[in-house]
Design a protein around this motif. Structure first.
Motif, PDB file in Angstrom:
ATOM      1  N   THR A  29       0.926  -1.277  -0.016  1.00  0.00           N
ATOM      2  CA  THR A  29       0.072  -0.117  -0.015  1.00  0.00           C
ATOM      3  C   THR A  29       0.905   1.383   0.058  1.00  0.00           C
ATOM      4  N   ARG A  48      -4.056   9.723   1.683  1.00  0.00           N
ATOM      5  CA  ARG A  48      -4.874   8.465   1.564  1.00  0.00           C
ATOM      6  C   ARG A  48      -4.568   7.701   2.942  1.00  0.00           C
ATOM      7  N   TYR A  52      -6.937   5.320   5.332  1.00  0.00           N
ATOM      8  CA  TYR A  52      -6.761   3.949   5.358  1.00  0.00           C
ATOM      9  C   TYR A  52      -6.813   3.448   6.681  1.00  0.00           C
ATOM     10  N   HIS A  55      -9.906   3.430   8.325  1.00  0.00           N
ATOM     11  CA  HIS A  55     -10.511   2.350   7.979  1.00  0.00           C
ATOM     12  C   HIS A  55     -10.124   0.813   8.658  1.00  0.00           C
ATOM     13  N   LEU A  85      -7.113  -4.004   2.154  1.00  0.00           N
ATOM     14  CA  LEU A  85      -6.771  -3.200   1.323  1.00  0.00           C
ATOM     15  C   LEU A  85      -6.309  -3.584  -0.293  1.00  0.00           C
ATOM     16  N   HIS A 115     -11.158  -2.970  -1.815  1.00  0.00           N
ATOM     17  CA  HIS A 115     -11.056  -1.762  -1.112  1.00  0.00           C
ATOM     18  C   HIS A 115     -10.670  -0.912  -2.318  1.00  0.00           C
ATOM     19  N   TYR A 253     -16.308   6.201   1.672  1.00  0.00           N
ATOM     20  CA  TYR A 253     -15.137   6.211   2.244  1.00  0.00           C
ATOM     21  C   TYR A 253     -14.921   7.115   3.211  1.00  0.00           C
TER      22      TYR A 253
END
Length: 334
Positions: A29, A48, A52, A55, A85, A115, A253
């Motif tokens: 990621t 992001r 992330y 989440h 992810l 995701h 999101y």
């Protein structure tokens, strides 16, 4: 301040690990987000990481998930992301599509229960490196009204393509089906700036310059009815074929909601299975040379490639506020 690619990758990896991602997921990621940052795609870059991490902490993404191939038949396969992810699952799908395209001439790999996909063209780099033509699609939470409707229905549903060249960087096409991506509006919201009129409407269908209202409303589709038709096409490729959740079934999101069950699709084509690699490379260069003979023409993807090269050599600028936020995500909780 400028930071090296390695320093920012390590910072993002550590933040994601602290939030609950496994080592492989965090590294994959972080590499994808830093690559987007290098290309100037800040909406899909390090901004992001906090989302992330949120989440992961809330359970909307499973940091320990391991993608798995759950169906395979000839030139096709389906990868289940298991709620993690997107980047490990997408890498597996790309690996399989390259392998199968080399064998069958064409391959389609779907990803389900995934995701946020990030910058779509990022996933296609290995396809081009293998000398194959690649296409990538993904759906996302509702962002575009169906034509004639007032409520967000389709996602931004990006489309990307990569066309390898023999002795040069590939031609890269990467576009969202909206006038602007949600990630860019998210940056405006973080900075407290108004967005231009025409980018979005609020949840009641009224044009807005408020980025926070835009994030809970709808984005304007490119090309009007044509853009919404393309969005429908992406929904079918990424959801109906993979068993994922449609855009209207996925919550935003940016607000509390359900676990995303996004779908992706990767298509790979081997030029050798058609007119042949030599013909492909030769004909592509004929087109490119004719294009570039017209002063002012720039090949799709060229600006991103130049920005990435500069970033690798000179470092990456990120806002101090974002750097501090990323650092805060790496500290142990008191």
């Amino acid at each position: 301040m400028k930071f090296t690619v390695d320093a920012l990758t390590q910072l993002a990896t550590t933040a994601l690990r602290k939030a609950g991602a496994g080592r492989a997921m965090a590294q994959a990621t972080a590499q994808a987000l830093v690559a987007a940052e290098m290309e100037g795609l800040t909406g899909h870059g390090l901004s992001r990481v906090p989302l992330y991490c949120q989440h992961l902490r809330e359970g909307r993404a499973d940091g320990k998930a391991k993608p798995k191939i759950v169906m395979k038949k000839g030139a096709t396969c389906l990868v289940h992301a298991n709620g993690g992810l997107a980047f490990l699952a997408s890498a597996l799908a790309v690996k399989e599509s390259v392998k199968r395209a080399k064998r069958y001439g064409v391959a389609f790999a779907g990803v389900t229960n995934s995701h946020h996909f990030g910058a779509a063209a990022f996933h296609l780099a290995p396809v081009a490196q293998a000398g194959l033509v690649g296409l990538a699609f993904t759906n996302s939470p509702s962002a575009i009204n169906a034509w004639g409707g007032k409520k967000a229905f389709y996602g931004t549903n990006p489309i990307a393509a990569v066309f390898p060249r023999k002795d040069a960087d590939p031609v890269v096409v990467d576009l969202s089906l909206t006038e602007v991506v949600r990630g860019k509006i998210m940056l405006y919201a973080r900075e407290g700036k108004s967005i231009p009129l025409g980018w979005a409407v609020d949840k009641d269908g009224n044009p807005t310059t408020d980025p926070k209202a835009a994030l809970t409303g709808s984005l304007t589709a490119i090309g009007g009815v044509k853009g919404t038709a393309l969005a429908l096409m992406v929904e079918v490729l990424c959801v109906a074929l993979t068993g994922a959740a449609f855009s209207f079934e996925n919550d935003s999101y940016f607000e509390p909601g359900n676990k995303p069950r996004i779908g992706h699709a990767i298509l790979a084509l081997d030029p050798d299975s058609l007119a042949g690699a030599d013909a492909y490379f030769s004909r592509l260069e004929v087109m490119i040379s004719k294009m570039l003979a017209d002063e002012g023409v720039r090949l799709p993807g060229a600006r991103r490639q130049q920005a990435s090269a500069r970033a690798r050599a000179d470092g990456i600028d990120i806002p101090d506020a974002l750097h501090q936020e990323l650092r805060s995500l790496t500290r142990p909780k008191k």
